[in-house]
Write a protein that holds these residues in place. Structure first.
Motif, PDB file in Angstrom:
ATOM      1  N   GLU A   1      55.375 -44.916 -87.747  1.00 46.93           N
ATOM      2  CA  GLU A   1      55.331 -44.406 -86.250  1.00 46.93           C
ATOM      3  C   GLU A   1      54.205 -43.322 -86.098  1.00 46.93           C
ATOM      4  OE1 GLU A   1      58.891 -42.847 -84.954  1.00 46.93           O
ATOM      5  OE2 GLU A   1      59.350 -42.329 -87.166  1.00 46.93           O
ATOM      6  N   PHE A   2      53.760 -43.173 -84.595  1.00 49.74           N
ATOM      7  CA  PHE A   2      53.008 -42.218 -84.432  1.00 49.74           C
ATOM      8  C   PHE A   2      53.547 -40.794 -84.170  1.00 49.74           C
ATOM      9  CE2 PHE A   2      49.844 -39.857 -81.604  1.00 49.74           C
ATOM     10  CZ  PHE A   2      48.588 -40.089 -82.249  1.00 49.74           C
ATOM     11  N   LYS A   3      53.823 -39.823 -85.124  1.00 53.01           N
ATOM     12  CA  LYS A   3      54.283 -38.764 -85.068  1.00 53.01           C
ATOM     13  C   LYS A   3      54.019 -37.844 -86.449  1.00 53.01           C
ATOM     14  CE  LYS A   3      59.083 -39.247 -86.663  1.00 53.01           C
ATOM     15  NZ  LYS A   3      60.461 -39.086 -86.357  1.00 53.01           N
ATOM     16  N   PRO A   4      54.087 -36.473 -86.351  1.00 57.32           N
ATOM     17  CA  PRO A   4      53.660 -35.670 -87.317  1.00 57.32           C
ATOM     18  C   PRO A   4      54.757 -35.974 -88.361  1.00 57.32           C
ATOM     19  CG  PRO A   4      53.948 -34.344 -85.519  1.00 57.32           C
ATOM     20  CD  PRO A   4      54.307 -35.503 -84.954  1.00 57.32           C
ATOM     21  N   ASP A   5      54.102 -35.905 -89.721  1.00 58.33           N
ATOM     22  CA  ASP A   5      54.793 -36.293 -91.180  1.00 58.33           C
ATOM     23  C   ASP A   5      55.787 -37.598 -91.122  1.00 58.33           C
ATOM     24  OD1 ASP A   5      54.075 -33.837 -92.193  1.00 58.33           O
ATOM     25  OD2 ASP A   5      55.626 -32.942 -90.517  1.00 58.33           O
ATOM     26  N   ALA A   6      55.492 -38.631 -90.228  1.00 57.93           N
ATOM     27  CA  ALA A   6      56.034 -39.904 -90.322  1.00 57.93           C
ATOM     28  C   ALA A   6      55.772 -40.478 -91.671  1.00 57.93           C
ATOM     29  CB  ALA A   6      55.226 -40.860 -89.268  1.00 57.93           C
ATOM     30  N   ASP A   7      56.702 -41.222 -92.056  1.00 53.17           N
ATOM     31  CA  ASP A   7      56.554 -42.087 -93.378  1.00 53.17           C
ATOM     32  C   ASP A   7      55.436 -42.786 -93.306  1.00 53.17           C
ATOM     33  OD1 ASP A   7      57.573 -43.324 -95.787  1.00 53.17           O
ATOM     34  OD2 ASP A   7      57.612 -45.122 -94.581  1.00 53.17           O
ATOM     35  N   HIS A   8      54.752 -42.459 -94.553  1.00 54.53           N
ATOM     36  CA  HIS A   8      53.278 -43.087 -94.719  1.00 54.53           C
ATOM     37  C   HIS A   8      53.034 -43.630 -96.193  1.00 54.53           C
ATOM     38  CE1 HIS A   8      52.847 -38.852 -95.308  1.00 54.53           C
ATOM     39  NE2 HIS A   8      51.967 -39.034 -96.189  1.00 54.53           N
ATOM     40  N   VAL A   9      52.095 -44.299 -96.352  1.00 54.90           N
ATOM     41  CA  VAL A   9      51.519 -44.831 -97.569  1.00 54.90           C
ATOM     42  C   VAL A   9      50.149 -44.984 -97.456  1.00 54.90           C
ATOM     43  CG1 VAL A   9      53.793 -46.163 -98.273  1.00 54.90           C
ATOM     44  CG2 VAL A   9      51.987 -47.316 -96.883  1.00 54.90           C
ATOM     45  N   VAL A  10      49.434 -44.994 -98.700  1.00 51.84           N
ATOM     46  CA  VAL A  10      47.912 -45.255 -98.809  1.00 51.84           C
ATOM     47  C   VAL A  10      47.984 -46.703 -99.343  1.00 51.84           C
ATOM     48  CG1 VAL A  10      45.650 -44.654 -99.849  1.00 51.84           C
ATOM     49  CG2 VAL A  10      47.514 -42.802 -99.079  1.00 51.84           C
ATOM     50  N   VAL A  11      47.152 -47.559 -98.715  1.00 52.06           N
ATOM     51  CA  VAL A  11      46.944 -48.907 -99.141  1.00 52.06           C
ATOM     52  C   VAL A  11      45.627 -49.404 -98.669  1.00 52.06           C
ATOM     53  CG1 VAL A  11      49.509 -49.466 -98.274  1.00 52.06           C
ATOM     54  CG2 VAL A  11      47.487 -49.888 -96.692  1.00 52.06           C
ATOM     55  N   SER A  12      45.305 -50.446 -99.395  1.00 53.87           N
ATOM     56  CA  SER A  12      43.906 -50.886 -99.160  1.00 53.87           C
ATOM     57  C   SER A  12      43.731 -51.271 -97.736  1.00 53.87           C
ATOM     58  CB  SER A  12      43.720 -52.145 -99.916  1.00 53.87           C
ATOM     59  OG  SER A  12      42.521 -53.023 -99.491  1.00 53.87           O
ATOM     60  N   ALA A  13      42.499 -51.215 -97.073  1.00 53.19           N
ATOM     61  CA  ALA A  13      42.347 -51.594 -95.819  1.00 53.19           C
ATOM     62  C   ALA A  13      42.547 -52.975 -95.445  1.00 53.19           C
ATOM     63  CB  ALA A  13      40.679 -51.196 -95.280  1.00 53.19           C
TER      64      ALA A  13
ATOM     65  N   ALA B   1      44.901 -54.716 -96.807  1.00 51.25           N
ATOM     66  CA  ALA B   1      46.450 -55.056 -96.963  1.00 51.25           C
ATOM     67  C   ALA B   1      47.489 -54.132 -96.312  1.00 51.25           C
ATOM     68  CB  ALA B   1      46.795 -54.992 -98.460  1.00 51.25           C
ATOM     69  N   VAL B   2      47.117 -53.853 -94.764  1.00 49.35           N
ATOM     70  CA  VAL B   2      48.144 -53.114 -94.013  1.00 49.35           C
ATOM     71  C   VAL B   2      49.270 -53.818 -93.639  1.00 49.35           C
ATOM     72  CG1 VAL B   2      48.132 -51.804 -92.079  1.00 49.35           C
ATOM     73  CG2 VAL B   2      46.054 -51.948 -93.069  1.00 49.35           C
ATOM     74  N   PRO B   3      50.437 -53.253 -94.055  1.00 42.67           N
ATOM     75  CA  PRO B   3      51.897 -54.151 -93.772  1.00 42.67           C
ATOM     76  C   PRO B   3      51.796 -54.248 -92.368  1.00 42.67           C
ATOM     77  CG  PRO B   3      51.856 -52.098 -95.124  1.00 42.67           C
ATOM     78  CD  PRO B   3      50.565 -52.073 -94.727  1.00 42.67           C
ATOM     79  N   ALA B   4      52.345 -55.183 -91.897  1.00 45.56           N
ATOM     80  CA  ALA B   4      52.580 -55.670 -90.654  1.00 45.56           C
ATOM     81  C   ALA B   4      53.652 -54.584 -89.649  1.00 45.56           C
ATOM     82  CB  ALA B   4      53.116 -56.967 -90.691  1.00 45.56           C
ATOM     83  N   ASP B   5      54.327 -54.037 -90.271  1.00 44.10           N
ATOM     84  CA  ASP B   5      55.130 -52.941 -89.693  1.00 44.10           C
ATOM     85  C   ASP B   5      54.663 -51.730 -89.595  1.00 44.10           C
ATOM     86  OD1 ASP B   5      55.489 -52.603 -92.338  1.00 44.10           O
ATOM     87  OD2 ASP B   5      57.662 -52.336 -92.117  1.00 44.10           O
ATOM     88  N   ARG B   6      53.337 -51.669 -90.000  1.00 49.67           N
ATOM     89  CA  ARG B   6      52.730 -50.158 -90.018  1.00 49.67           C
ATOM     90  C   ARG B   6      51.545 -49.956 -89.252  1.00 49.67           C
ATOM     91  NH1 ARG B   6      54.836 -46.483 -93.927  1.00 49.67           N
ATOM     92  NH2 ARG B   6      56.483 -47.112 -95.362  1.00 49.67           N
ATOM     93  N   MET B   7      51.151 -48.775 -88.879  1.00 48.89           N
ATOM     94  CA  MET B   7      49.800 -48.366 -88.339  1.00 48.89           C
ATOM     95  C   MET B   7      48.920 -47.507 -89.021  1.00 48.89           C
ATOM     96  SD  MET B   7      51.212 -45.906 -85.215  1.00 48.89           S
ATOM     97  CE  MET B   7      52.598 -46.831 -84.980  1.00 48.89           C
ATOM     98  N   ILE B   8      47.722 -47.762 -88.924  1.00 53.97           N
ATOM     99  CA  ILE B   8      46.675 -46.965 -89.546  1.00 53.97           C
ATOM    100  C   ILE B   8      46.596 -45.746 -88.695  1.00 53.97           C
ATOM    101  CG2 ILE B   8      44.270 -46.881 -90.335  1.00 53.97           C
ATOM    102  CD1 ILE B   8      44.245 -49.787 -90.483  1.00 53.97           C
ATOM    103  N   LEU B   9      46.566 -44.717 -89.509  1.00 49.15           N
ATOM    104  CA  LEU B   9      46.554 -43.232 -88.649  1.00 49.15           C
ATOM    105  C   LEU B   9      45.453 -42.433 -89.272  1.00 49.15           C
ATOM    106  CD1 LEU B   9      50.129 -42.195 -87.824  1.00 49.15           C
ATOM    107  CD2 LEU B   9      48.239 -43.229 -86.497  1.00 49.15           C
TER     108      LEU B   9
END
Length: 395
Positions: free
Chosen positions: A270-282, A284-292
């Protein structure tokens, strides 16, 4: 670039109309950031030192006619503090009130006239209004690059009526931008970030003709990745701009230019500070995540491009810099550019509202060769457009 500077004017005993940028942020009746005042001090002080009387013209806000809530009187105290001398305020920018304020000024005083946009004729560049302004002075100096993309009476009309020149802030801006794009040392790397491709089309098109590498970041990069066929999950993108993005990439390839897109990204839930995040290949972005943000491999590629560069031009952040930790790519790349600028290995010029905020947040801004606070005028310059306020000085 043929424009006159203060060196070309005889200022002694002259009334000097100076167009400045005093569109300052104000909260609860007080100026909260006087950066733009600091920028114009060298011009004002030089006019005073050479025996002239500076008469300041500026706009404030977007009034529709006279509106006391948008009176320049509110910025007079900040100007007085910065100058450490008397500022005589005129309750209008033309007519008896303006004339009275100028008459009241003693040697060494600075005159500040009321908001030029209280008159609708300012924004229509009305010739008669420009003549009324010109009647108040002997010379005209434009020190407001930030307003130079507007053909207004106080930015363009006056320069046609009085002997005119660029002030020191305007001169510094024009010289820095000239070195960055008009006659740059190569290779040139441009960083273009921000949310939308559609808002930067003219910019990217012009830069491809002038630079060697274009780094694309922010939400714009998502559209380019999508145009390459990569899934970008819930990321901000402009689906209707994919074909345009493909055309830009094809143009770059045909011209032998390089477009650097993220190869890895920081994808959050989600779009908020310290949201759960992962580093992935450009790719292979998971369908339920957003690039920030751009990832560390992408930053390394940008740093490598910077190392080879002689000129770096920056407009727009690489990620959601206003949210931690999604400011990491912008901060790391900005600090790298600042190191190169500070060591003299590259000229680094940046500008645009979000850009200035991002660079200042990273601590890199003051170490760049030049950071423009001009916003729209800086962007239009990068887009290759003619700025009326600059063209009038050249004429």
């Amino acid at each position: 670039m043929g424009f006159r500077s203060l060196d070309d004017l005889d200022l002694k005993g002259k009334r000097v109309l100076v167009r400045v940028d005093l569109n300052l942020p104000v909260e609860e009746g007080r100026v909260t950031d006087a950066t733009r005042v600091e920028r114009i001090l060298p011009t004002i002080e030089e006019i005073l030192d050479k025996g002239g009387t500076p008469i300041l013209l500026a706009h404030f806000g977007r009034p529709k006619g006279r509106d006391e809530s948008q009176s320049l009187k509110i910025v007079a105290p900040a100007l007085t503090r910065a100058l450490r001398r008397e500022v005589v305020f005129g309750a209008d920018c033309v007519g008896p009130d303006a004339e009275a304020a100028i008459r009241a000024a003693r040697p060494g005083d600075v005159v500040l006239l009321e908001n030029t946009r209280f008159h609708k004729e300012e924004e229509t560049n009305d010739p008669e209004f420009a003549r009324r302004l010109a009647a108040l002075g002997d010379l005209y100096v434009n020190d407001a690059f930030s307003a130079a993309h507007r053909a207004h009476a106080s930015t363009e009309g006056l320069a046609r009526l009085l002997p005119s020149a660029a002030g020191r802030a305007m001169q510094a801006e024009l010289e820095a931008l000239g070195k960055a794009l008009s006659h740059p040392a190569r290779p040139v790397v441009a960083v273009v970030g921000g949310a939308k491709v559609s808002s930067k089309l003219d910019l990217i098109g012009n830069l491809l003709d002038k630079v060697d590498v274009v780094v694309i970041g922010g939400g714009m990069a998502n559209t380019f990745l999508s145009a390459q066929g990569h899934e970008v999950g819930k990321s901000l993108q402009e689906a209707d701009m994919r074909e345009t993005a493909r055309a830009i990439m094809a143009k770059a390839e045909a011209a032998g230019k390089t477009i650097l897109l993220p190869v890895d990204v920081v994808a959050a839930t989600e779009f908020k500070p310290d949201a759960d995040h992962v580093v992935v290949s450009a790719e292979a972005v998971p369908a339920d995540r957003m690039i920030l943000d751009a990832g560390p491999q992408s930053v390394a590629r940008i740093a490598e491009a910077f190392d080879k560069a002689k000129t770096i031009v920056w407009n727009g952040p690489l990620g959601a810099f206003e949210l931690t930790p999604f400011d990491a790519a912008t901060n790391a790349a900005a600090l790298k550019a600042a190191d190169l600028a500070e060591s003299g290995r590259a000229l680094a010029v940046a500008g645009g509202g979000d850009t200035v905020a991002a660079l200042n947040a990273s601590g890199a801004g003051e170490r760049f060769t030049y950071v423009s606070t001009a916003g729209g005028a800086f962007l239009e310059w990068l887009e290759g457009k003619t700025l009326p306020g600059v063209a009038a000085l050249e004429a």
